[in-house]
Design an enzyme around this catalytic site. Structure first.
Site, PDB file in Angstrom:
ATOM      1  N   LYS A  71      -2.079  -2.195  -8.876  1.00 37.30           N
ATOM      2  CA  LYS A  71      -3.118  -0.916  -8.492  1.00 37.30           C
ATOM      3  C   LYS A  71      -2.439   0.370  -9.227  1.00 37.30           C
ATOM      4  O   LYS A  71      -2.656   1.225  -9.570  1.00 37.30           O
ATOM      5  CB  LYS A  71      -3.570  -0.695  -7.267  1.00 37.30           C
ATOM      6  CG  LYS A  71      -4.651  -1.943  -6.971  1.00 37.30           C
ATOM      7  CD  LYS A  71      -5.038  -1.657  -5.615  1.00 37.30           C
ATOM      8  CE  LYS A  71      -6.099  -2.712  -5.381  1.00 37.30           C
ATOM      9  NZ  LYS A  71      -6.788  -2.784  -4.165  1.00 37.30           N
ATOM     10  N   GLU A  86     -10.809  11.653  -9.129  1.00 39.15           N
ATOM     11  CA  GLU A  86     -10.274  12.285  -7.866  1.00 39.15           C
ATOM     12  C   GLU A  86      -9.789  11.360  -7.008  1.00 39.15           C
ATOM     13  O   GLU A  86      -8.678  11.447  -6.279  1.00 39.15           O
ATOM     14  CB  GLU A  86     -10.967  13.486  -7.195  1.00 39.15           C
ATOM     15  CG  GLU A  86     -10.209  14.126  -6.428  1.00 39.15           C
ATOM     16  CD  GLU A  86     -10.905  15.267  -5.406  1.00 39.15           C
ATOM     17  OE1 GLU A  86     -12.237  15.295  -5.428  1.00 39.15           O
ATOM     18  OE2 GLU A  86     -10.429  16.247  -5.046  1.00 39.15           O
ATOM     19  N   ALA A 145       0.717   3.484   5.770  1.00 39.32           N
ATOM     20  CA  ALA A 145       0.896   4.581   4.766  1.00 39.32           C
ATOM     21  C   ALA A 145       1.120   4.194   3.473  1.00 39.32           C
ATOM     22  O   ALA A 145       1.662   4.746   2.682  1.00 39.32           O
ATOM     23  CB  ALA A 145       1.892   5.245   5.293  1.00 39.32           C
ATOM     24  N   GLY A 146       0.726   3.044   3.187  1.00 38.33           N
ATOM     25  CA  GLY A 146       0.956   2.239   1.881  1.00 38.33           C
ATOM     26  C   GLY A 146      -0.191   2.597   1.106  1.00 38.33           C
ATOM     27  O   GLY A 146      -1.172   3.317   1.178  1.00 38.33           O
ATOM     28  N   ARG A 169       4.664   2.349  10.808  1.00 40.21           N
ATOM     29  CA  ARG A 169       6.304   1.800  11.388  1.00 40.21           C
ATOM     30  C   ARG A 169       7.249   2.707  10.808  1.00 40.21           C
ATOM     31  O   ARG A 169       7.974   3.173  11.707  1.00 40.21           O
ATOM     32  CB  ARG A 169       6.394   0.409  10.677  1.00 40.21           C
ATOM     33  CG  ARG A 169       7.741  -0.357  11.134  1.00 40.21           C
ATOM     34  CD  ARG A 169       7.720  -1.564  10.293  1.00 40.21           C
ATOM     35  NE  ARG A 169       7.684  -1.933   8.923  1.00 40.21           N
ATOM     36  CZ  ARG A 169       7.811  -2.785   8.261  1.00 40.21           C
ATOM     37  NH1 ARG A 169       7.728  -3.859   8.999  1.00 40.21           N
ATOM     38  NH2 ARG A 169       7.566  -2.758   6.834  1.00 40.21           N
ATOM     39  N   SER A 172       8.731   8.091   8.606  1.00 38.10           N
ATOM     40  CA  SER A 172       8.978   9.216   7.285  1.00 38.10           C
ATOM     41  C   SER A 172       7.571   9.114   6.369  1.00 38.10           C
ATOM     42  O   SER A 172       7.171   9.949   5.703  1.00 38.10           O
ATOM     43  CB  SER A 172      10.301   8.980   6.336  1.00 38.10           C
ATOM     44  OG  SER A 172      10.521   7.673   6.089  1.00 38.10           O
ATOM     45  N   MET A 235      -8.627  -4.186   7.524  1.00 36.70           N
ATOM     46  CA  MET A 235      -8.743  -4.330   6.019  1.00 36.70           C
ATOM     47  C   MET A 235      -8.836  -5.459   5.498  1.00 36.70           C
ATOM     48  O   MET A 235      -9.154  -5.866   4.510  1.00 36.70           O
ATOM     49  CB  MET A 235      -8.486  -3.206   5.277  1.00 36.70           C
ATOM     50  CG  MET A 235      -8.799  -1.780   5.546  1.00 36.70           C
ATOM     51  SD  MET A 235      -7.744  -0.291   4.855  1.00 36.70           S
ATOM     52  CE  MET A 235      -7.869  -0.558   3.113  1.00 36.70           C
ATOM     53  N   TYR A 237      -9.155 -10.028   5.756  1.00 34.98           N
ATOM     54  CA  TYR A 237     -10.142 -10.603   5.882  1.00 34.98           C
ATOM     55  C   TYR A 237      -9.973 -12.392   5.607  1.00 34.98           C
ATOM     56  O   TYR A 237      -8.669 -12.538   4.880  1.00 34.98           O
ATOM     57  CB  TYR A 237     -11.643 -10.381   5.159  1.00 34.98           C
ATOM     58  CG  TYR A 237     -11.479 -10.584   3.826  1.00 34.98           C
ATOM     59  CD1 TYR A 237     -11.079  -9.553   2.867  1.00 34.98           C
ATOM     60  CD2 TYR A 237     -11.915 -12.011   3.086  1.00 34.98           C
ATOM     61  CE1 TYR A 237     -10.818  -9.790   1.540  1.00 34.98           C
ATOM     62  CE2 TYR A 237     -11.670 -11.954   1.869  1.00 34.98           C
ATOM     63  CZ  TYR A 237     -11.051 -10.895   0.960  1.00 34.98           C
ATOM     64  OH  TYR A 237     -10.712 -11.215  -0.308  1.00 34.98           O
TER      65      TYR A 237
HETATM   66  P1  ATR Z   1      -0.591  -1.887   0.435  1.00 39.24           P
HETATM   67  O1  ATR Z   1      -0.623  -1.484  -1.003  1.00 39.24           O
HETATM   68  O2  ATR Z   1      -1.232  -2.983   0.778  1.00 39.24           O
HETATM   69  O3  ATR Z   1      -1.006  -0.653   1.376  1.00 39.24           O
HETATM   70  P2  ATR Z   1       2.225  -1.300   0.775  1.00 39.24           P
HETATM   71  O4  ATR Z   1       2.249   0.033  -0.176  1.00 39.24           O
HETATM   72  O5  ATR Z   1       3.359  -2.043   0.534  1.00 39.24           O
HETATM   73  O6  ATR Z   1       1.070  -2.254   0.493  1.00 39.24           O
HETATM   74  O7  ATR Z   1       2.013  -0.802   2.263  1.00 39.24           O
HETATM   75  C1  ATR Z   1       2.253  -1.852   3.516  1.00 39.24           C
HETATM   76  C2  ATR Z   1       1.948  -1.196   4.738  1.00 39.24           C
HETATM   77  O8  ATR Z   1       2.028  -1.996   5.617  1.00 39.24           O
HETATM   78  C3  ATR Z   1       2.940  -0.030   5.116  1.00 39.24           C
HETATM   79  O9  ATR Z   1       2.476   0.883   5.843  1.00 39.24           O
HETATM   80  C4  ATR Z   1       4.157  -1.003   5.881  1.00 39.24           C
HETATM   81  O10 ATR Z   1       4.857  -0.140   6.794  1.00 39.24           O
HETATM   82  P3  ATR Z   1       6.024   0.604   6.455  1.00 39.24           P
HETATM   83  O11 ATR Z   1       5.734   2.009   5.623  1.00 39.24           O
HETATM   84  O12 ATR Z   1       6.936   1.057   7.528  1.00 39.24           O
HETATM   85  O13 ATR Z   1       6.932  -0.514   5.516  1.00 39.24           O
HETATM   86  C5  ATR Z   1       2.903  -1.855   6.508  1.00 39.24           C
HETATM   87  N1  ATR Z   1       3.774  -2.836   7.103  1.00 39.24           N
HETATM   88  C6  ATR Z   1       3.952  -3.964   6.406  1.00 39.24           C
HETATM   89  N2  ATR Z   1       4.423  -4.892   7.172  1.00 39.24           N
HETATM   90  C7  ATR Z   1       4.375  -4.676   8.674  1.00 39.24           C
HETATM   91  C8  ATR Z   1       5.142  -5.114   9.725  1.00 39.24           C
HETATM   92  N3  ATR Z   1       5.415  -6.096   9.885  1.00 39.24           N
HETATM   93  N4  ATR Z   1       4.807  -4.284  10.841  1.00 39.24           N
HETATM   94  C9  ATR Z   1       4.369  -2.762  10.822  1.00 39.24           C
HETATM   95  N5  ATR Z   1       3.841  -2.342   9.592  1.00 39.24           N
HETATM   96  C10 ATR Z   1       3.857  -3.015   8.484  1.00 39.24           C
END
Ligand code: ATR
Length: 291
Positions: A71, A86, A145-146, A169, A172, A235, A237
């Site tokens: 993506k 946007e 926040a990903g 998690r 920042s 989100m 399933y």
């Molecule tokens: P996506 O595109 O699916 O959002 P991503 O950009 O890799 O994938 O983001 C994954 C998200 O899941 C992040 O918010 C990540 O937290 P961090 O920013 O701290 O890495 C969160 N995430 C993934 N595994 C996690 C875990 N075991 N515990 C808590 N948060 C997790």
């Protein structure tokens, strides 16, 4: 006169599990469109992705969906070519590809006119509304926040939510996202958005949304005992979701993300073909097919 067959694909890695072809077939039947929608595997590198996309559109393809892990690459490619919507810009990610017709009409080549949209967040909002959950005036917590989290923010704000707390998690990343959003769009009122760590998230919210990828790992989020909500949405399933179990045990209504999957697909289909989808009817058919 027979209608010309329109070609679509979903590009991902892995891709064999994708339900998009079945979903779009239901949409095609509903609207009377003649389509072919295939799964397209792509090696996980930028050059391969660009080659796959350009070959598809040069071969007459009308639209493509993009899924994990492409993506962000799709976003970069569209930014360098025909532009992004946007929603895609705020998300920093593209899930729907099409050609910029204005550019083609002005003489651009197909491999210069790729345009990107993002329907994930609006698909989520449409599904939440169809559940009867109130977003107007709601206090919403978004965990993650990903890319998945980012895509939901503008549609949630446009749906009229009152406050948004972004918990992650890694603190920042949540704080950076809030700072970035405050300058990203005039539609976003930064005062309504705050950030914290996932463990700090506490109090009562109307809606809590899990947009992390934790469900893929089988781990569970460390949620505070002082965190509650009326409605919880994951989100993910198609698998066991401890996040939803946590809130069911506390009396909340819950939903997994299958309706969001159908919702984002419906918006892509509408973008490509101009036909509006009856998502409720399509969902009933798809649920019956899977039982
Ligand atoms: P996506 O595109 O699916 O959002 P991503 O950009 O890799 O994938 O983001 C994954 C998200 O899941 C992040 O918010 C990540 O937290 P961090 O920013 O701290 O890495 C969160 N995430 C993934 N595994 C996690 C875990 N075991 N515990 C808590 N948060 C997790």
């Amino acid at each position: 006169m027979t209608q010309a067959m329109q070609h679509f694909i979903v590009i991902g890695n892995p891709i064999a599990h994708s339900k998009s072809p079945e979903i779009h077939e239901v949409f095609a039947n509903q609207t009377g469109c003649a389509i072919r929608y295939g799964r397209q595997y792509c090696p996980d590198d930028a050059a391969s992705f660009t080659a796959v996309v350009e070959a598809f559109f040069q071969g007459g393809g009308v639209g493509a969906n993009v899924t994990v892990p492409f993506k962000q690459l799709a976003y970069d490619l569209c930014l360098a070519q025909g532009g992004v919507s946007e929603h895609a810009r705020i998300a920093g990610a593209v899930n729907t590809l099409l050609l910029n017709q204005d550019m083609l009409n002005n003489g651009a080549a197909v491999n210069e006119a790729l345009y990107g949209d993002n329907t994930d967040g609006q698909g989520l909002v449409n599904h939440i509304k169809s559940l009867g959950w109130q977003l107007q005036g709601a206090r919403v917590a978004l965990i993650g926040a990903g890319g998945a989290a980012r895509g939901t923010i503008l549609p949630l704000i446009q749906a009229g939510i009152e406050t948004l707390t972004i918990a992650n998690r890694t603190m920042s990343k949540a704080a950076d996202l809030v700072a970035e959003l405050s300058v990203a769009s005039p539609s976003i009122d930064a005062h309504k958005i705050t950030s914290c760590t996932t463990t700090e998230l506490s109090g009562h919210f109307d809606v809590i949304i899990n947009a992390t990828s934790i469900g893929l790992s089988g781990d569970t989020l460390p949620l505070s005992a002082h965190l509650s909500c009326n409605q919880a949405y994951d989100m993910m399933y198609g698998r066991e979701l401890p996040f939803l179990q946590h809130f069911t045990d506390r009396g909340a209504q819950i939903s997994d993300g299958y309706g969001m999957l159908i919702g984002q697909a419906a918006l892509s289909f509408e973008r490509w073909t101009g036909h509006t989808i009856d998502v409720t009817q399509a969902t009933t058919i798809l649920k019956n097919q899977s039982t």
